[in-house]
Design a protein around this motif. Structure first.
Motif, PDB file in Angstrom:
ATOM      1  N   ALA A 172       0.795  -1.231   0.000  1.00 49.64           N
ATOM      2  CA  ALA A 172       0.000   0.000   0.000  1.00 49.64           C
ATOM      3  C   ALA A 172       0.831   1.287   0.000  1.00 49.64           C
ATOM      4  CB  ALA A 172      -0.932   0.002   1.209  1.00 49.64           C
ATOM      5  N   ILE A 173       2.149   1.204   0.088  1.00 49.09           N
ATOM      6  CA  ILE A 173       2.927   2.436   0.241  1.00 49.09           C
ATOM      7  C   ILE A 173       3.317   3.074  -1.088  1.00 49.09           C
ATOM      8  CG2 ILE A 173       3.864   1.679   2.454  1.00 49.09           C
ATOM      9  CD1 ILE A 173       6.489   1.035   0.976  1.00 49.09           C
ATOM     10  N   ASN A 174       2.987   2.431  -2.209  1.00 50.71           N
ATOM     11  CA  ASN A 174       3.397   2.975  -3.508  1.00 50.71           C
ATOM     12  C   ASN A 174       2.675   4.284  -3.824  1.00 50.71           C
ATOM     13  OD1 ASN A 174       5.236   0.888  -4.568  1.00 50.71           O
ATOM     14  ND2 ASN A 174       3.428  -0.433  -4.487  1.00 50.71           N
ATOM     15  N   ASP A 175       3.403   5.185  -4.478  1.00 48.48           N
ATOM     16  CA  ASP A 175       2.813   6.403  -5.037  1.00 48.48           C
ATOM     17  C   ASP A 175       2.554   6.113  -6.509  1.00 48.48           C
ATOM     18  OD1 ASP A 175       2.474   8.930  -6.365  1.00 48.48           O
ATOM     19  OD2 ASP A 175       3.355   9.913  -4.628  1.00 48.48           O
ATOM     20  N   GLU A 176       1.293   6.097  -6.910  1.00 43.93           N
ATOM     21  CA  GLU A 176       0.930   5.659  -8.258  1.00 43.93           C
ATOM     22  C   GLU A 176       1.567   6.497  -9.356  1.00 43.93           C
ATOM     23  OE1 GLU A 176      -3.266   5.475  -8.594  1.00 43.93           O
ATOM     24  OE2 GLU A 176      -3.515   3.901  -7.078  1.00 43.93           O
ATOM     25  N   ASN A 177       1.851   7.759  -9.064  1.00 51.30           N
ATOM     26  CA  ASN A 177       2.329   8.668 -10.107  1.00 51.30           C
ATOM     27  C   ASN A 177       3.841   8.861 -10.122  1.00 51.30           C
ATOM     28  OD1 ASN A 177      -0.376   9.256 -10.947  1.00 51.30           O
ATOM     29  ND2 ASN A 177      -0.575  10.562  -9.126  1.00 51.30           N
ATOM     30  N   GLN A 178       4.546   8.319  -9.129  1.00 54.58           N
ATOM     31  CA  GLN A 178       5.983   8.508  -9.036  1.00 54.58           C
ATOM     32  C   GLN A 178       6.688   7.162  -8.882  1.00 54.58           C
ATOM     33  OE1 GLN A 178       7.417  11.433  -9.542  1.00 54.58           O
ATOM     34  NE2 GLN A 178       5.425  12.459  -9.699  1.00 54.58           N
ATOM     35  N   SER A 179       7.991   7.188  -8.996  1.00 59.62           N
ATOM     36  CA  SER A 179       8.790   5.959  -8.909  1.00 59.62           C
ATOM     37  C   SER A 179       9.064   5.580  -7.458  1.00 59.62           C
ATOM     38  CB  SER A 179      10.121   6.130  -9.643  1.00 59.62           C
ATOM     39  OG  SER A 179       9.925   6.188 -11.026  1.00 59.62           O
ATOM     40  N   ASP A 180       8.793   4.326  -7.122  1.00 66.29           N
ATOM     41  CA  ASP A 180       9.161   3.732  -5.834  1.00 66.29           C
ATOM     42  C   ASP A 180       9.863   2.419  -6.145  1.00 66.29           C
ATOM     43  OD1 ASP A 180       7.737   5.613  -4.022  1.00 66.29           O
ATOM     44  OD2 ASP A 180       5.956   4.785  -4.993  1.00 66.29           O
ATOM     45  N   PHE A 181      11.072   2.249  -5.680  1.00 65.34           N
ATOM     46  CA  PHE A 181      11.788   1.002  -5.983  1.00 65.34           C
ATOM     47  C   PHE A 181      12.931   0.793  -4.998  1.00 65.34           C
ATOM     48  CE2 PHE A 181      14.072   4.214  -8.417  1.00 65.34           C
ATOM     49  CZ  PHE A 181      15.407   3.844  -8.301  1.00 65.34           C
ATOM     50  N   GLY A 182      13.631  -0.319  -5.180  1.00 66.81           N
ATOM     51  CA  GLY A 182      14.826  -0.619  -4.387  1.00 66.81           C
ATOM     52  C   GLY A 182      14.540  -0.914  -2.929  1.00 66.81           C
ATOM     53  N   ALA A 183      13.406  -1.561  -2.625  1.00 63.41           N
ATOM     54  CA  ALA A 183      13.031  -1.818  -1.228  1.00 63.41           C
ATOM     55  C   ALA A 183      13.916  -2.892  -0.599  1.00 63.41           C
ATOM     56  CB  ALA A 183      11.571  -2.234  -1.152  1.00 63.41           C
ATOM     57  N   LEU A 208      14.281  -4.779   3.335  1.00 60.78           N
ATOM     58  CA  LEU A 208      13.722  -4.921   4.676  1.00 60.78           C
ATOM     59  C   LEU A 208      14.818  -5.327   5.653  1.00 60.78           C
ATOM     60  CD1 LEU A 208      11.046  -4.950   6.348  1.00 60.78           C
ATOM     61  CD2 LEU A 208      10.968  -7.421   5.926  1.00 60.78           C
ATOM     62  N   SER A 209      14.968  -4.516   6.720  1.00 55.02           N
ATOM     63  CA  SER A 209      15.962  -4.845   7.745  1.00 55.02           C
ATOM     64  C   SER A 209      15.415  -5.921   8.668  1.00 55.02           C
ATOM     65  CB  SER A 209      16.303  -3.598   8.569  1.00 55.02           C
ATOM     66  OG  SER A 209      15.251  -3.287   9.468  1.00 55.02           O
ATOM     67  N   ASN A 210      16.284  -6.514   9.466  1.00 56.36           N
ATOM     68  CA  ASN A 210      15.854  -7.533  10.424  1.00 56.36           C
ATOM     69  C   ASN A 210      14.991  -6.942  11.532  1.00 56.36           C
ATOM     70  OD1 ASN A 210      17.159  -9.637   9.099  1.00 56.36           O
ATOM     71  ND2 ASN A 210      19.068  -9.326  10.208  1.00 56.36           N
ATOM     72  N   GLU A 211      14.960  -5.614  11.629  1.00 53.27           N
ATOM     73  CA  GLU A 211      14.124  -4.926  12.619  1.00 53.27           C
ATOM     74  C   GLU A 211      12.789  -4.510  12.014  1.00 53.27           C
ATOM     75  OE1 GLU A 211      17.476  -4.044  12.155  1.00 53.27           O
ATOM     76  OE2 GLU A 211      17.914  -5.457  13.798  1.00 53.27           O
ATOM     77  N   ASN A 212      12.453  -5.035  10.837  1.00 52.67           N
ATOM     78  CA  ASN A 212      11.183  -4.759  10.162  1.00 52.67           C
ATOM     79  C   ASN A 212      11.047  -3.313   9.701  1.00 52.67           C
ATOM     80  OD1 ASN A 212       9.286  -6.999   9.729  1.00 52.67           O
ATOM     81  ND2 ASN A 212       9.531  -7.341  11.928  1.00 52.67           N
ATOM     82  N   VAL A 213      12.167  -2.694   9.359  1.00 50.44           N
ATOM     83  CA  VAL A 213      12.134  -1.367   8.743  1.00 50.44           C
ATOM     84  C   VAL A 213      12.373  -1.542   7.247  1.00 50.44           C
ATOM     85  CG1 VAL A 213      13.171   0.929   8.635  1.00 50.44           C
ATOM     86  CG2 VAL A 213      12.968  -0.244  10.838  1.00 50.44           C
ATOM     87  N   LEU A 214      11.437  -1.050   6.446  1.00 48.31           N
ATOM     88  CA  LEU A 214      11.562  -1.148   4.993  1.00 48.31           C
ATOM     89  C   LEU A 214      12.150   0.154   4.468  1.00 48.31           C
ATOM     90  CD1 LEU A 214      10.778  -3.079   2.583  1.00 48.31           C
ATOM     91  CD2 LEU A 214       8.860  -1.518   2.210  1.00 48.31           C
ATOM     92  N   TYR A 215      13.333   0.069   3.870  1.00 47.29           N
ATOM     93  CA  TYR A 215      13.980   1.222   3.230  1.00 47.29           C
ATOM     94  C   TYR A 215      13.754   1.132   1.725  1.00 47.29           C
ATOM     95  CZ  TYR A 215      16.522   1.561   7.686  1.00 47.29           C
ATOM     96  OH  TYR A 215      16.856   1.683   9.018  1.00 47.29           O
ATOM     97  N   PHE A 216      13.512   2.268   1.095  1.00 42.53           N
ATOM     98  CA  PHE A 216      13.354   2.290  -0.355  1.00 42.53           C
ATOM     99  C   PHE A 216      13.620   3.691  -0.872  1.00 42.53           C
ATOM    100  CE2 PHE A 216       9.272   3.489   1.368  1.00 42.53           C
ATOM    101  CZ  PHE A 216       8.724   4.392   0.479  1.00 42.53           C
ATOM    102  N   VAL A 217      13.683   3.825  -2.186  1.00 38.32           N
ATOM    103  CA  VAL A 217      13.899   5.143  -2.795  1.00 38.32           C
ATOM    104  C   VAL A 217      12.665   5.538  -3.582  1.00 38.32           C
ATOM    105  CG1 VAL A 217      16.405   4.943  -2.872  1.00 38.32           C
ATOM    106  CG2 VAL A 217      15.048   4.146  -4.801  1.00 38.32           C
ATOM    107  N   SER A 218      12.432   6.845  -3.660  1.00 37.19           N
ATOM    108  CA  SER A 218      11.219   7.329  -4.318  1.00 37.19           C
ATOM    109  C   SER A 218      11.426   8.735  -4.854  1.00 37.19           C
ATOM    110  CB  SER A 218      10.058   7.341  -3.313  1.00 37.19           C
ATOM    111  OG  SER A 218       8.893   7.869  -3.911  1.00 37.19           O
ATOM    112  N   SER A 219      10.689   9.032  -5.915  1.00 39.33           N
ATOM    113  CA  SER A 219      10.689  10.389  -6.477  1.00 39.33           C
ATOM    114  C   SER A 219       9.419  11.135  -6.084  1.00 39.33           C
ATOM    115  CB  SER A 219      10.797  10.318  -8.015  1.00 39.33           C
ATOM    116  OG  SER A 219       9.672   9.640  -8.556  1.00 39.33           O
ATOM    117  N   ARG A 220       8.744  10.674  -5.036  1.00 39.86           N
ATOM    118  CA  ARG A 220       7.445  11.236  -4.660  1.00 39.86           C
ATOM    119  C   ARG A 220       7.528  12.677  -4.155  1.00 39.86           C
ATOM    120  NH1 ARG A 220       4.988   7.378  -0.507  1.00 39.86           N
ATOM    121  NH2 ARG A 220       5.932   5.856  -1.919  1.00 39.86           N
TER     122      ARG A 220
END
Length: 623
Positions: free
Chosen positions: A149-160, A162-174
């Protein structure tokens, strides 16, 4: 008038039932006394004279079912449900179809059963998990893919990642700003994070301000302890670029940087010594032990556009870049490497054969085999890339522009493993090729069969979510039955040493492995049939041999009920042998109930002791 019609209807129903009872009386008596083979012959006579109905079809099917003639049972159950919607017939038909391995058709019959008997526990269990039936695992499908559900439909989201602490890191142009990349005409990329909750939902993404600049930042990789990050960054932010005077451009390359988490903030950002104004170094991935960093680069010495490379890490010292070679790289573009805890490298490639655009591949660094495409469950004819897998939390993420913009997708690993059987002669250790291996589900339904090859070996790819066993048969040898141990993905090897059948004959009995019956039932199962086939072979080889089948139960339940159940099981066993051509005159049966336990544990029996007491004996009758 209505009363007259009701009376007539009732009369017709009673008359019909009476006629049915008269027609089937002889066959019914044989069936009720467990003489299934003779009952079959009587019921078949009714089908030949067109006097059969749903009742006859069901009785025929039940008779065949009890002696494990599954093909014929299926034929008559099909006829029965076509003319009468009886719940139990639907259920029994489903059981037969499972035994034949036709699980899809079995599910349809269970659906019909559940509609008629919605409150029955069997229906409730089926509806709560209609797809429980195990199938052989599809090795081409390693993941189930879901949107997040975290995607921005109009911008780029990629490179996710997930750390062992359940933190999801990714890059976005939002974060749309007035300043855009001159090359892509798109907003610059920033690094974001989102927390993965226990229920799988994600928190609202937020920027990591201390990592982001006015230019491109990311993608990234995180250490196993979550305290060290390597990430890509545009050289413009560091003043690292080449001036192209003719075009009035400042050309910067991407480089790799290291950051350390201190008091909840990323700091101590330093550039890696492999960065250059002459080539790009990007898409980092750190090994579990933190000693090897994988990355993509178009540096000199590669095989194509961009290749996958690695460097060693020793504290703050870095080794020389090493190209991963032709097993991974091609003359095209490779990028987005991601290394797992067990040394499997995922990466994207345009140079390898795929579905179109960038495809995701995996390569086992401990294997000599080439990289493998992840298949159509992950890859499309669009760009699919940036696959990362958290082995500890058993969840992966990848990126794709299949919907138009770059979005992040979740990939749930399908746990599967290979069950390998190696079959040999127990005495000589001779390899036995051509042995028939059947793999069964936890209810002893056959899923598939294969024969051993010239090396005495065969294998099945199965799912970790189900329990399995294998049944091994070969002419002249005793049948072997093995349970497949539970696995979380590690292959299971079963070394089966088969004994010759003639070793089963003693002075007083023929020794078979235990004949398994379903709980509280008396019909022959696949495993029981395989075992009894050995006795058929022995009685064929010894035409004067006569056998008394004695069936025993455990001590659970009432003594009278156990006695009746054991009698039915003994008779079903005899009827199976007759169906295989053994003369009725050579066989007799006796149910012993719980009168003669093998282990006298009474009411304190363990499950293992109960299993020992539930047995059949095949005594040689001396005259």
């Amino acid at each position: 008038m209505k009363k007259i019609i009701s009376f007539l209807s009732l009369f017709l129903i009673v008359a019909s039932s009476y006629a049915q009872s008269k027609k089937t009386e002889k066959a019914d008596k044989l069936f009720e006394s467990y003489q299934y083979i003779d009952a079959i012959n009587q019921y078949l006579k009714l089908t030949h004279t067109n006097e059969a109905n749903a009742y006859v079809y069901k009785q025929l099917a039940d008779s065949y079912y009890n002696v494990f003639n599954i093909e014929e049972a299926s034929k008559w159950y099909k006829k029965a449900v076509e003319v009468n919607q009886d719940a139990e017939t639907y259920y029994r038909y489903a059981q037969v179809l499972r035994s034949l391995g036709d699980y899809e058709a079995a599910n349809k019959q269970m659906d019909s059963f559940a509609k008629l008997m919605p409150n029955d526990q069997r229906a409730i269990s089926h509806l709560s998990n209609p797809d429980y039936i195990p199938m052989l695992a599809d090795i081409s499908k390693a993941f189930n893919v879901e949107n997040i559900a975290i995607n921005d439909e109009n911008q780029s989201d990629f490179g996710a990642v997930l750390s062992n602490e359940n933190v999801l890191y990714f890059v976005s142009s939002r974060q749309v700003a007035s300043k855009k990349d001159n090359w892509t005409k798109q907003p610059y990329l920033d690094i974001y994070q989102s927390t993965r909750n226990a229920d799988g939902t994600m928190s609202q993404p937020k920027q990591i301000s201390e990592l982001n600049t006015s230019y491109h930042d990311g993608p990234l990789t995180i250490s196993a302890d979550g305290k060290t990050m390597y990430f890509s960054r545009d050289g413009h932010s560091e003043g690292a670029y080449k001036k192209i005077k003719k075009k009035r451009l400042k050309l910067a390359q991407q480089g790799l940087y290291k950051a350390t988490l201190v008091n909840g903030k990323w700091s101590n950002i330093i550039a890696l010594p492999i960065n250059s104004n002459e080539y790009t170094v990007t898409h980092p991935s750190l090994s579990k032990d933190g000693k090897t960093l994988y990355f993509a680069s178009n540096m000199e010495g590669g095989l194509g556009d961009t290749d996958i490379w690695k460097i060693s890490i020793d504290g703050d010292s870095y080794g020389k870049p090493v190209n991963l070679g032709k097993s991974v790289n091609t003359s095209g573009k490779e990028g987005f490497p991601s290394i797992t805890d067990n040394d499997v490298l995922y990466f994207a490639s345009l140079g390898k054969q795929g579905f179109g655009g960038l495809d995701i591949f995996k390569y086992d660094l401990n294997s000599i085999e080439d990289a493998v495409n992840l298949g159509s469950s992950v890859n499309t004819n669009k760009d699919d890339f940036a696959f990362s897998l958290n082995s500890k939390l058993k969840v992966g993420y990848f990126s794709s522009n299949r919907s138009g913009a770059d979005n992040i997708y979740m990939a749930i690993p399908i746990c599967q493993f290979e069950t390998v059987a190696i079959v040999k002669d127990a005495e000589s250790s001779k390899i036995l090729s051509g042995a028939k291996i059947a793999i069964l589900d936890d209810q002893h339904n056959q899923i598939a069969t294969q024969a051993t090859d010239a090396a005495g070996k065969t294998s099945f790819n199965v799912s970790c979510e189900n329990a399995y066993s294998i049944n091994i048969t070969m002419d002249g040898y005793q049948t072997a039955f093995y349970r497949v141990e539970e696995s979380e993905g590690e292959d299971i090897v079963i070394k089966a040493n088969l004994k010759l059948i003639n070793e089963m004959i003693t002075e007083t009995e023929v020794k078979l492995n235990n004949i398994y019956f379903e709980f509280n039932k008396s019909n022959i199962t696949l495993q029981g049939a395989s075992e009894l086939n050995k006795l058929v072979k022995i009685m064929t080889d010894y035409p004067d041999m006569k056998i008394l089948v004695r069936s025993h139960t455990d001590s659970k339940g009432q003594a009278e009920y156990n006695l009746k159940l054991s009698e039915k099981r003994a008779q079903a066993t005899v009827q199976y042998l007759i169906s295989k051509g053994v003369s009725e005159e050579r066989l007799s049966a006796k149910g012993m109930g719980s009168l003669e336990p093998k282990i006298n544990c009474k009411s304190n029996c363990t499950d293992e002791q109960d299993a020992e007491n539930r047995r059949s004996e095949f005594l040689i009758v001396k005259e």
